[in-house]
Design a protein around this motif. Structure first.
Motif, PDB file in Angstrom:
ATOM      1  N   ILE A 155      80.272   1.490  22.614  1.00 28.62           N
ATOM      2  CA  ILE A 155      80.962   2.712  23.031  1.00 28.62           C
ATOM      3  C   ILE A 155      80.719   3.846  22.042  1.00 28.62           C
ATOM      4  CG2 ILE A 155      83.238   3.755  23.346  1.00 28.62           C
ATOM      5  CD1 ILE A 155      84.143   1.033  24.513  1.00 28.62           C
ATOM      6  N   TRP A 156      80.903   3.590  20.754  1.00 28.49           N
ATOM      7  CA  TRP A 156      80.690   4.648  19.761  1.00 28.49           C
ATOM      8  C   TRP A 156      79.262   5.161  19.798  1.00 28.49           C
ATOM      9  CZ3 TRP A 156      84.485   7.293  18.090  1.00 28.49           C
ATOM     10  CH2 TRP A 156      85.713   6.718  17.761  1.00 28.49           C
ATOM     11  N   GLN A 157      78.295   4.273  19.986  1.00 28.00           N
ATOM     12  CA  GLN A 157      76.893   4.693  20.072  1.00 28.00           C
ATOM     13  C   GLN A 157      76.660   5.579  21.280  1.00 28.00           C
ATOM     14  OE1 GLN A 157      74.717   1.001  20.034  1.00 28.00           O
ATOM     15  NE2 GLN A 157      74.844   0.759  17.816  1.00 28.00           N
ATOM     16  N   SER A 158      77.262   5.236  22.412  1.00 23.98           N
ATOM     17  CA  SER A 158      77.098   6.028  23.632  1.00 23.98           C
ATOM     18  C   SER A 158      77.737   7.397  23.493  1.00 23.98           C
ATOM     19  CB  SER A 158      77.706   5.287  24.825  1.00 23.98           C
ATOM     20  OG  SER A 158      77.047   4.056  25.049  1.00 23.98           O
ATOM     21  N   VAL A 159      78.921   7.442  22.890  1.00 15.95           N
ATOM     22  CA  VAL A 159      79.610   8.712  22.675  1.00 15.95           C
ATOM     23  C   VAL A 159      78.807   9.597  21.733  1.00 15.95           C
ATOM     24  CG1 VAL A 159      81.673   9.768  21.668  1.00 15.95           C
ATOM     25  CG2 VAL A 159      81.898   7.799  23.196  1.00 15.95           C
ATOM     26  N   GLU A 160      78.264   9.002  20.700  1.00 13.53           N
ATOM     27  CA  GLU A 160      77.488   9.764  19.717  1.00 13.53           C
ATOM     28  C   GLU A 160      76.188  10.297  20.302  1.00 13.53           C
ATOM     29  OE1 GLU A 160      75.471   8.910  15.346  1.00 13.53           O
ATOM     30  OE2 GLU A 160      77.370   7.948  15.873  1.00 13.53           O
ATOM     31  N   ALA A 161      75.584   9.552  21.222  1.00 14.70           N
ATOM     32  CA  ALA A 161      74.298   9.950  21.800  1.00 14.70           C
ATOM     33  C   ALA A 161      74.442  10.904  22.980  1.00 14.70           C
ATOM     34  CB  ALA A 161      73.536   8.708  22.254  1.00 14.70           C
ATOM     35  N   ALA A 162      75.667  11.107  23.464  1.00 18.38           N
ATOM     36  CA  ALA A 162      75.876  11.901  24.676  1.00 18.38           C
ATOM     37  C   ALA A 162      75.609  13.389  24.445  1.00 18.38           C
ATOM     38  CB  ALA A 162      77.290  11.705  25.186  1.00 18.38           C
ATOM     39  N   GLU A 163      75.061  14.015  25.462  1.00 20.52           N
ATOM     40  CA  GLU A 163      74.942  15.478  25.481  1.00 20.52           C
ATOM     41  C   GLU A 163      76.194  16.108  26.081  1.00 20.52           C
ATOM     42  OE1 GLU A 163      70.747  16.650  26.816  1.00 20.52           O
ATOM     43  OE2 GLU A 163      70.934  14.543  27.436  1.00 20.52           O
ATOM     44  N   LEU A 164      76.893  15.323  26.897  1.00 22.92           N
ATOM     45  CA  LEU A 164      78.132  15.767  27.530  1.00 22.92           C
ATOM     46  C   LEU A 164      79.113  14.607  27.502  1.00 22.92           C
ATOM     47  CD1 LEU A 164      79.837  17.724  29.290  1.00 22.92           C
ATOM     48  CD2 LEU A 164      78.609  16.829  31.292  1.00 22.92           C
ATOM     49  N   GLY A 188      77.395  16.945  18.545  1.00 20.69           N
ATOM     50  CA  GLY A 188      76.659  17.981  19.257  1.00 20.69           C
ATOM     51  C   GLY A 188      76.852  18.027  20.751  1.00 20.69           C
ATOM     52  N   ALA A 189      77.723  17.198  21.284  1.00 18.66           N
ATOM     53  CA  ALA A 189      77.933  17.172  22.728  1.00 18.66           C
ATOM     54  C   ALA A 189      78.907  18.262  23.166  1.00 18.66           C
ATOM     55  CB  ALA A 189      78.482  15.818  23.160  1.00 18.66           C
ATOM     56  N   LYS A 190      78.728  18.722  24.395  1.00 17.90           N
ATOM     57  CA  LYS A 190      79.749  19.537  25.034  1.00 17.90           C
ATOM     58  C   LYS A 190      80.840  18.585  25.518  1.00 17.90           C
ATOM     59  CE  LYS A 190      80.658  22.608  28.944  1.00 17.90           C
ATOM     60  NZ  LYS A 190      80.105  23.249  30.167  1.00 17.90           N
ATOM     61  N   THR A 191      82.096  19.008  25.431  1.00 18.97           N
ATOM     62  CA  THR A 191      83.201  18.139  25.820  1.00 18.97           C
ATOM     63  C   THR A 191      84.057  18.811  26.887  1.00 18.97           C
ATOM     64  OG1 THR A 191      84.522  18.984  23.969  1.00 18.97           O
ATOM     65  CG2 THR A 191      83.300  16.948  23.595  1.00 18.97           C
ATOM     66  N   VAL A 192      84.463  18.026  27.880  1.00 18.67           N
ATOM     67  CA  VAL A 192      85.270  18.558  28.979  1.00 18.67           C
ATOM     68  C   VAL A 192      86.387  17.577  29.298  1.00 18.67           C
ATOM     69  CG1 VAL A 192      83.666  17.606  30.694  1.00 18.67           C
ATOM     70  CG2 VAL A 192      85.261  19.406  31.368  1.00 18.67           C
ATOM     71  N   GLU A 193      87.572  18.107  29.525  1.00 18.26           N
ATOM     72  CA  GLU A 193      88.740  17.310  29.869  1.00 18.26           C
ATOM     73  C   GLU A 193      89.158  17.637  31.295  1.00 18.26           C
ATOM     74  OE1 GLU A 193      92.871  16.244  27.667  1.00 18.26           O
ATOM     75  OE2 GLU A 193      92.501  18.397  27.941  1.00 18.26           O
ATOM     76  N   LEU A 194      89.314  16.591  32.121  1.00 15.19           N
ATOM     77  CA  LEU A 194      89.791  16.741  33.490  1.00 15.19           C
ATOM     78  C   LEU A 194      91.068  15.925  33.601  1.00 15.19           C
ATOM     79  CD1 LEU A 194      86.416  16.261  33.535  1.00 15.19           C
ATOM     80  CD2 LEU A 194      86.770  16.998  35.873  1.00 15.19           C
ATOM     81  N   ASN A 195      92.199  16.613  33.784  1.00 16.78           N
ATOM     82  CA  ASN A 195      93.478  15.917  33.703  1.00 16.78           C
ATOM     83  C   ASN A 195      94.543  16.692  34.475  1.00 16.78           C
ATOM     84  OD1 ASN A 195      95.117  13.821  32.859  1.00 16.78           O
ATOM     85  ND2 ASN A 195      94.655  14.092  30.681  1.00 16.78           N
TER      86      ASN A 195
END
Length: 226
Positions: A155-164, A188-195
């Motif tokens: 999970i941490w690797q996927s989060v770190e590698a994400a562009e979004l 460096g990823a863009k982050t978006v919250e949908l809630n």
């Protein structure tokens, strides 16, 4: 695009599954210490199994909603890692492949004695014997309070590698999941919250979309799949 998506109870609530922190929530009639810790299981396995049998039955009756189906479509167009805090299988039934269940799954049984896993029946009992070691230590394969979530390195690797990075329907109050957005943003990823409302970690997101997941997620996915 490499996208990491974290989903929480809010996405399943629209399929009729009660959420952990709502005033009408799933745990209202039970203290967490009575049903969601290893100590609770050792103290009263009958109660713990009854509680999770109820949850398993509720999950089996529930159906994927538009948000679950939209995330499956997103995976057809982008490199998506779907991480869920939910223990139901609505993402899989909604069409998403390779879902990472960081808190375990109602569909799986675990032996507290030998650590082996196998598909859970709809109803589990305290007297059920482990098919591998024969001990009556069968428990739901759920990550309880005080236990380490599953698949954390992946999970941490996927989060770190994400562009979004997107968080959908999660309160942001429980670590380590509460730290994912900050880690993604730092990487460096863009982050978006949908809630339905701002979460405890809303400050870690570049973009906020407020409303029901069944409406927001299909709209968001449509924009990414143009």
């Amino acid at each position: 695009m490499r996208i990491a998506v974290l989903t929480g109870a809010g996405i399943s609530a629209e399929s009729g599954l009660r959420t952990f922190r709502d005033t009408e929530g799933l745990w209202e009639d039970h203290r967490v210490d009575d049903v969601a810790t290893p100590e609770a299981f050792q103290r009263d396995p009958v109660l713990v199994h009854r509680f999770y049998n109820m949850r398993r039955a509720d999950a089996a009756r529930a159906q994927p909603n538009a948000a679950h189906r939209a995330l499956a479509k997103l995976a057809l167009r982008h490199d998506v890692t779907l991480i869920t805090q939910n223990v139901d299988d609505l993402h899989e039934r909604g069409g998403s492949p390779d879902v990472i269940h960081m808190h375990g799954s109602l569909l799986c049984a675990l032996c507290a004695a030998c650590g082996r896993r196998w598909p859970a029946p709809l109803t589990m009992r305290s007297l059920d014997l482990c098919p591998h070691c024969g001990k009556a230590q069968t428990r739901p394969d759920i990550v309880w309070f005080g236990e380490t979530p599953y698949h954390m390195e992946e999970i941490w690797q996927s989060v770190e590698a994400a562009e979004l990075f997107a968080a959908i329907g999660t309160s942001g109050q429980v670590y380590p999941a509460a730290g994912f957005a900050q880690h993604a943003r730092r990487s460096g990823a863009k982050t978006v919250e949908l809630n339905l409302s701002a979460s405890a970690v809303s400050r870690d997101f570049d973009e906020h979309r407020i409303g029901p997941a069944s409406q927001l997620v299909p709209q968001w996915v449509a924009e990414l799949c143009v």
